[in-house]
Write an enzyme that holds these catalytic residues in place. Structure first.
Site, PDB file in Angstrom:
ATOM      1  N   ASP A 140      12.128 -38.592  14.333  1.00  0.00           N
ATOM      2  CA  ASP A 140      13.546 -38.908  14.151  1.00  0.00           C
ATOM      3  C   ASP A 140      13.843 -40.228  14.848  1.00  0.00           C
ATOM      4  O   ASP A 140      13.196 -40.576  15.844  1.00  0.00           O
ATOM      5  CB  ASP A 140      14.435 -37.806  14.736  1.00  0.00           C
ATOM      6  N   ASP A 159      16.389 -36.050   6.595  1.00  0.00           N
ATOM      7  CA  ASP A 159      17.554 -35.213   6.914  1.00  0.00           C
ATOM      8  C   ASP A 159      18.780 -35.669   6.135  1.00  0.00           C
ATOM      9  O   ASP A 159      19.544 -34.846   5.610  1.00  0.00           O
ATOM     10  CB  ASP A 159      17.847 -35.271   8.414  1.00  0.00           C
TER      11      ASP A 159
END
Length: 202
Positions: A140, A159
């Site tokens: 991330d 995401d």
């Protein structure tokens, strides 16, 4: 001589030619592939440029680029059961494959393609990244309003693709758009016709 069915009627293609299902599935796969490639590229760029660096502020602190590795879901939920997430993702991919069997709607193709691409992006991390197969940590790098994800969980393009695909699916459901290209009827026409039918019987 039989007349051609009107455009937009059930069982007819919305566009000029080609199979509606083939077109929809092609769009689904194209969107999924674009989403997957974008996710893999941005993760590789984050690993090569953010490793060993502190958060990078963008847009006056609205967005931060900060490299993290997440073994769980949002806010590291389920970090002790990483192996569960690949199984859930595989289930989602199988569900999308089943949905594609009757897919005719182009908006639904985009929605499912975004979900598929996002699911594949994070599944790739789970399978191939450290610390091992099916327990890999997801890369991330995007944090909103705070450099360390205190306001919103640090996320990636996979995401974002998943969230956009789900939101689009919710919108399509609320507006009555079906995956086969038809529109759901409100069911209010029949009650309105009931008094007239009763008058005819009297």
């Amino acid at each position: 001589m039989t007349e051609a069915p009107p455009a937009g009627s059930p069982g007819t293609a919305e566009s000029g030619g080609g199979s509606p299902r083939r077109t929809a599935v092609g769009i689904l796969l194209g969107v999924a592939l674009a989403s997957l490639v974008a996710d893999l590229v941005t993760k590789q760029l984050a690993l090569s440029s953010l490793t060993g660096r502190g958060p990078v502020s963008l847009l006056g602190g609205t967005v931060y680029l900060t490299l993290t590795r997440n073994s769980g879901a949002a806010w590291s939920i389920g970090s002790d059961h990483t192996w569960v997430f690949p199984l859930i993702t595989i289930g989602v991919i199988a569900w999308i494959g089943w949905m594609a069997l009757r897919l005719r709607s182009l908006p639904w193709a985009v929605s499912l393609g975004l979900v598929l691409g996002g699911a594949l992006g994070n599944l790739t991390d789970r399978i191939f990244r450290a610390p091992g197969h099916f327990v890999g940590h997801v890369v991330d790098m995007i944090s909103l309003f705070d450099p360390y994800g205190q306001v919103w969980p640090v996320f990636n393009l996979a995401d974002s693709s998943l969230v956009c695909g789900v939101l689009l699916a919710v919108f399509l459901e609320l507006t009555g758009r079906q995956r086969d290209g038809s529109r759901a009827t409100s069911g209010r026409a029949a009650p309105e016709q009931a008094p007239a039918e009763q008058g005819e019987r009297a």
